[in-house]
Design a protein around this motif. Structure first.
Motif, PDB file in Angstrom:
ATOM      1  N   LYS A  82       2.025   7.906  -6.246  1.00  0.00           N
ATOM      2  CA  LYS A  82       2.980   8.885  -6.290  1.00  0.00           C
ATOM      3  C   LYS A  82       4.318   8.514  -5.393  1.00  0.00           C
ATOM      4  CE  LYS A  82       0.614  11.253  -2.558  1.00  0.00           C
ATOM      5  NZ  LYS A  82      -0.038  12.262  -2.105  1.00  0.00           N
ATOM      6  N   VAL A  83       5.221   8.982  -5.660  1.00  0.00           N
ATOM      7  CA  VAL A  83       6.675   8.914  -5.059  1.00  0.00           C
ATOM      8  C   VAL A  83       6.970  10.112  -4.567  1.00  0.00           C
ATOM      9  CG1 VAL A  83       8.944   8.420  -5.202  1.00  0.00           C
ATOM     10  CG2 VAL A  83       7.548   7.243  -6.857  1.00  0.00           C
ATOM     11  N   VAL A  84       7.215  10.348  -3.116  1.00  0.00           N
ATOM     12  CA  VAL A  84       7.237  11.408  -2.403  1.00  0.00           C
ATOM     13  C   VAL A  84       8.788  11.524  -1.925  1.00  0.00           C
ATOM     14  CG1 VAL A  84       6.587  12.872  -0.461  1.00  0.00           C
ATOM     15  CG2 VAL A  84       5.048  11.321  -1.656  1.00  0.00           C
ATOM     16  N   THR A  85       9.501  12.521  -2.299  1.00  0.00           N
ATOM     17  CA  THR A  85      11.034  12.628  -1.735  1.00  0.00           C
ATOM     18  C   THR A  85      11.128  12.898  -0.175  1.00  0.00           C
ATOM     19  OG1 THR A  85      11.352  14.816  -2.257  1.00  0.00           O
ATOM     20  CG2 THR A  85      11.748  13.231  -4.124  1.00  0.00           C
ATOM     21  N   SER A  86      12.091  12.933   0.217  1.00  0.00           N
ATOM     22  CA  SER A  86      12.340  13.255   1.762  1.00  0.00           C
ATOM     23  C   SER A  86      12.104  14.759   2.006  1.00  0.00           C
ATOM     24  CB  SER A  86      13.922  13.169   2.301  1.00  0.00           C
ATOM     25  OG  SER A  86      14.717  13.612   1.262  1.00  0.00           O
ATOM     26  N   ASP A  87      12.131  15.472   0.904  1.00  0.00           N
ATOM     27  CA  ASP A  87      11.543  17.152   1.269  1.00  0.00           C
ATOM     28  C   ASP A  87      10.321  17.238   0.951  1.00  0.00           C
ATOM     29  OD1 ASP A  87      11.696  17.116  -1.396  1.00  0.00           O
ATOM     30  OD2 ASP A  87      13.347  18.500  -1.846  1.00  0.00           O
ATOM     31  N   GLY A  88       9.469  16.325   0.377  1.00  0.00           N
ATOM     32  CA  GLY A  88       8.109  16.463   0.274  1.00  0.00           C
ATOM     33  C   GLY A  88       7.805  16.540  -1.115  1.00  0.00           C
ATOM     34  N   THR A  89       8.799  16.621  -1.996  1.00  0.00           N
ATOM     35  CA  THR A  89       8.465  16.719  -3.579  1.00  0.00           C
ATOM     36  C   THR A  89       7.566  15.595  -4.017  1.00  0.00           C
ATOM     37  OG1 THR A  89      10.271  18.134  -3.689  1.00  0.00           O
ATOM     38  CG2 THR A  89       9.499  17.295  -5.718  1.00  0.00           C
ATOM     39  N   GLU A  90       6.663  15.618  -4.811  1.00  0.00           N
ATOM     40  CA  GLU A  90       5.862  14.339  -5.112  1.00  0.00           C
ATOM     41  C   GLU A  90       6.064  14.321  -6.607  1.00  0.00           C
ATOM     42  OE1 GLU A  90       1.765  15.091  -3.993  1.00  0.00           O
ATOM     43  OE2 GLU A  90       2.241  14.983  -1.791  1.00  0.00           O
ATOM     44  N   PHE A  91       6.164  13.223  -7.201  1.00  0.00           N
ATOM     45  CA  PHE A  91       6.167  12.529  -8.462  1.00  0.00           C
ATOM     46  C   PHE A  91       5.149  11.712  -8.747  1.00  0.00           C
ATOM     47  CE2 PHE A  91      10.577  14.096  -7.396  1.00  0.00           C
ATOM     48  CZ  PHE A  91      10.778  15.054  -8.603  1.00  0.00           C
ATOM     49  N   PRO A  92       4.181  11.601  -9.612  1.00  0.00           N
ATOM     50  CA  PRO A  92       3.162  10.946 -10.062  1.00  0.00           C
ATOM     51  C   PRO A  92       3.692   9.840 -10.664  1.00  0.00           C
ATOM     52  CG  PRO A  92       2.725  12.714 -11.054  1.00  0.00           C
ATOM     53  CD  PRO A  92       3.995  13.063 -10.151  1.00  0.00           C
TER      54      PRO A  92
ATOM     55  N   THR B 105       0.889  -1.205   0.063  1.00  0.00           N
ATOM     56  CA  THR B 105       0.109   0.185   0.003  1.00  0.00           C
ATOM     57  C   THR B 105       0.939   1.298  -0.066  1.00  0.00           C
ATOM     58  OG1 THR B 105      -0.035  -0.145   2.471  1.00  0.00           O
ATOM     59  CG2 THR B 105      -1.992  -1.101   1.058  1.00  0.00           C
ATOM     60  N   THR B 106       1.500   1.529   1.148  1.00  0.00           N
ATOM     61  CA  THR B 106       2.428   2.526   1.254  1.00  0.00           C
ATOM     62  C   THR B 106       3.730   2.085   1.977  1.00  0.00           C
ATOM     63  OG1 THR B 106       0.687   4.239   1.463  1.00  0.00           O
ATOM     64  CG2 THR B 106       2.915   4.979   1.991  1.00  0.00           C
ATOM     65  N   LEU B 107       4.902   2.557   1.412  1.00  0.00           N
ATOM     66  CA  LEU B 107       6.198   2.117   1.835  1.00  0.00           C
ATOM     67  C   LEU B 107       7.213   3.288   1.919  1.00  0.00           C
ATOM     68  CD1 LEU B 107       8.443  -0.007   2.223  1.00  0.00           C
ATOM     69  CD2 LEU B 107       9.024  -0.058  -0.295  1.00  0.00           C
ATOM     70  N   THR B 108       7.593   3.506   3.193  1.00  0.00           N
ATOM     71  CA  THR B 108       8.595   4.382   3.418  1.00  0.00           C
ATOM     72  C   THR B 108       9.927   3.877   3.876  1.00  0.00           C
ATOM     73  OG1 THR B 108       6.963   6.164   4.142  1.00  0.00           O
ATOM     74  CG2 THR B 108       8.886   6.598   4.944  1.00  0.00           C
ATOM     75  N   GLY B 109      11.014   4.117   3.194  1.00  0.00           N
ATOM     76  CA  GLY B 109      12.178   3.659   3.455  1.00  0.00           C
ATOM     77  C   GLY B 109      13.321   4.001   3.049  1.00  0.00           C
ATOM     78  N   VAL B 110      14.574   3.602   3.204  1.00  0.00           N
ATOM     79  CA  VAL B 110      15.519   4.141   2.606  1.00  0.00           C
ATOM     80  C   VAL B 110      15.831   3.712   1.129  1.00  0.00           C
ATOM     81  CG1 VAL B 110      18.417   3.914   2.578  1.00  0.00           C
ATOM     82  CG2 VAL B 110      17.004   4.154   4.817  1.00  0.00           C
ATOM     83  N   ALA B 111      16.488   4.397   0.229  1.00  0.00           N
ATOM     84  CA  ALA B 111      16.499   4.084  -1.308  1.00  0.00           C
ATOM     85  C   ALA B 111      17.973   4.069  -1.637  1.00  0.00           C
ATOM     86  CB  ALA B 111      15.895   5.054  -2.242  1.00  0.00           C
ATOM     87  N   ALA B 112      18.343   3.052  -2.020  1.00  0.00           N
ATOM     88  CA  ALA B 112      19.878   2.609  -2.315  1.00  0.00           C
ATOM     89  C   ALA B 112      20.135   3.331  -3.928  1.00  0.00           C
ATOM     90  CB  ALA B 112      20.324   1.350  -2.272  1.00  0.00           C
TER      91      ALA B 112
ATOM     92  N   GLY C 244      21.353   9.478  -2.837  1.00  0.00           N
ATOM     93  CA  GLY C 244      22.446   9.731  -2.378  1.00  0.00           C
ATOM     94  C   GLY C 244      22.673  10.380  -0.975  1.00  0.00           C
ATOM     95  N   ARG C 245      21.679  10.876  -0.160  1.00  0.00           N
ATOM     96  CA  ARG C 245      21.967  11.536   1.017  1.00  0.00           C
ATOM     97  C   ARG C 245      21.830  10.715   2.278  1.00  0.00           C
ATOM     98  NH1 ARG C 245      17.213  15.645   0.635  1.00  0.00           N
ATOM     99  NH2 ARG C 245      17.513  16.037   2.618  1.00  0.00           N
ATOM    100  N   GLY C 246      21.609   9.144   1.783  1.00  0.00           N
ATOM    101  CA  GLY C 246      22.019   8.262   2.997  1.00  0.00           C
ATOM    102  C   GLY C 246      20.614   8.035   3.772  1.00  0.00           C
ATOM    103  N   SER C 247      20.647   7.646   4.824  1.00  0.00           N
ATOM    104  CA  SER C 247      19.418   6.994   5.627  1.00  0.00           C
ATOM    105  C   SER C 247      18.835   8.126   6.131  1.00  0.00           C
ATOM    106  CB  SER C 247      20.159   6.070   6.733  1.00  0.00           C
ATOM    107  OG  SER C 247      21.026   6.652   7.802  1.00  0.00           O
ATOM    108  N   ASN C 248      19.173   9.395   6.075  1.00  0.00           N
ATOM    109  CA  ASN C 248      18.379  10.373   6.577  1.00  0.00           C
ATOM    110  C   ASN C 248      17.399  10.636   5.582  1.00  0.00           C
ATOM    111  OD1 ASN C 248      19.428  10.814   9.105  1.00  0.00           O
ATOM    112  ND2 ASN C 248      21.453  11.804   8.127  1.00  0.00           N
ATOM    113  N   ALA C 249      17.461  10.266   4.063  1.00  0.00           N
ATOM    114  CA  ALA C 249      16.806  10.609   3.358  1.00  0.00           C
ATOM    115  C   ALA C 249      15.792   9.525   2.800  1.00  0.00           C
ATOM    116  CB  ALA C 249      17.541  11.251   1.851  1.00  0.00           C
ATOM    117  N   ARG C 250      14.696   9.495   3.141  1.00  0.00           N
ATOM    118  CA  ARG C 250      13.855   8.462   3.194  1.00  0.00           C
ATOM    119  C   ARG C 250      12.599   8.652   2.323  1.00  0.00           C
ATOM    120  NH1 ARG C 250      14.414   4.815   7.260  1.00  0.00           N
ATOM    121  NH2 ARG C 250      12.232   3.963   7.339  1.00  0.00           N
ATOM    122  N   LEU C 251      12.601   7.853   1.161  1.00  0.00           N
ATOM    123  CA  LEU C 251      11.353   8.045   0.008  1.00  0.00           C
ATOM    124  C   LEU C 251       9.976   7.272   0.509  1.00  0.00           C
ATOM    125  CD1 LEU C 251      12.996   7.176  -3.311  1.00  0.00           C
ATOM    126  CD2 LEU C 251      12.407   9.213  -2.401  1.00  0.00           C
ATOM    127  N   THR C 252       8.834   7.857   0.137  1.00  0.00           N
ATOM    128  CA  THR C 252       7.689   7.108   0.441  1.00  0.00           C
ATOM    129  C   THR C 252       7.201   6.839  -0.972  1.00  0.00           C
ATOM    130  OG1 THR C 252       7.227   8.691   2.470  1.00  0.00           O
ATOM    131  CG2 THR C 252       5.345   7.580   1.189  1.00  0.00           C
TER     132      THR C 252
END
Length: 201
Positions: A149-159, A5-12, A134-142
């Motif tokens: 949609k994909v949501v970056t760590s700063d809240g930017t959304e990409f459908p 459904t929804t996944l928030t985690g570290v992206a490699a 590339g910002r590491g474990s502090n940057a978690r994608l949703t």
């Protein structure tokens, strides 16, 4: 199969292009028919030296990405042979989503059958997500499959776009067997009808 459904985690970040299925899980590990246990050999030749020691420069060996659940990859991910062990290995490691500009067709289809969401996005978006990862474990994608949609760590959304049937299967945790079992009552009714109409069968 687990629901997605929804996944928030570290992206490699893995900017390599043409990552094929033999790179994902080398041929010597294809002897098993089990879906478990392959994660330790995911990207084996990229992760380990010949003596089995880790290559510290490989992204999944770095502390920030050891538990990555998302991979941001270069173009044409999953090309090569059609081994289903490739998504098995990704899933056993803990990866539930791969984002790239394109995927090999068979690998793409196999992902959905194993609860992995492959997302194809334009190159400029993948570049942005790669930089964010590339910002590491502090940057978690949703990854929001319901909202597409994909949501970056700063809240930017990409459908992103996805076939409605594939989306339905992932949201409800339905693989091929699960889809069949949704029709269990109809199948049972048919079998009973056939047993009455043709008892000699």
């Amino acid at each position: 199969m687990d629901k997605f459904t929804t996944l928030t985690g570290v992206a490699a970040p893995m900017p390599l292009v043409n990552i094929d299925t033999d790179m994902i899980i080398p041929k010597q590990f294809l002897k098993t028919i089990k879906r478990s246990g392959l994660g330790k050999n995911l990207f084996d030749e990229l992760r380990y030296e010949a003596d089995g020691t880790e290559k510290p420069e490989f992204v999944l060996n770095q502390p920030a990405y050891r538990n990555a659940e998302i991979i941001i990859a270069g173009d044409n991910f999953g090309c090569g042979s059609s081994r289903e062990h490739a998504p098995w290995a990704l899933l056993d490691f803990g990866v539930r989503c791969v984002i790239s500009t394109s995927f090999a067709d068979i690998f793409y289809n196999n992902c959905f059958k194993n609860g992995i969401l492959p997302i194809a996005l334009p190159q400029d978006v993948v570049d942005t997500l790669m930089e964010d990862a590339g910002r590491g474990s502090n940057a978690r994608l949703t990854i929001d499959l319901e909202g597409m949609k994909v949501v970056t760590s700063d809240g930017t959304e990409f459908p992103f776009e996805l076939d409605p049937f594939r989306r339905h299967c992932l949201l409800n945790g339905l693989d091929d067997i699960g889809l069949t079992m949704e029709k269990a009552d109809s199948i049972r009714g048919f079998e009973e009808q056939m047993a009455t109409a043709r008892p000699w069968i």
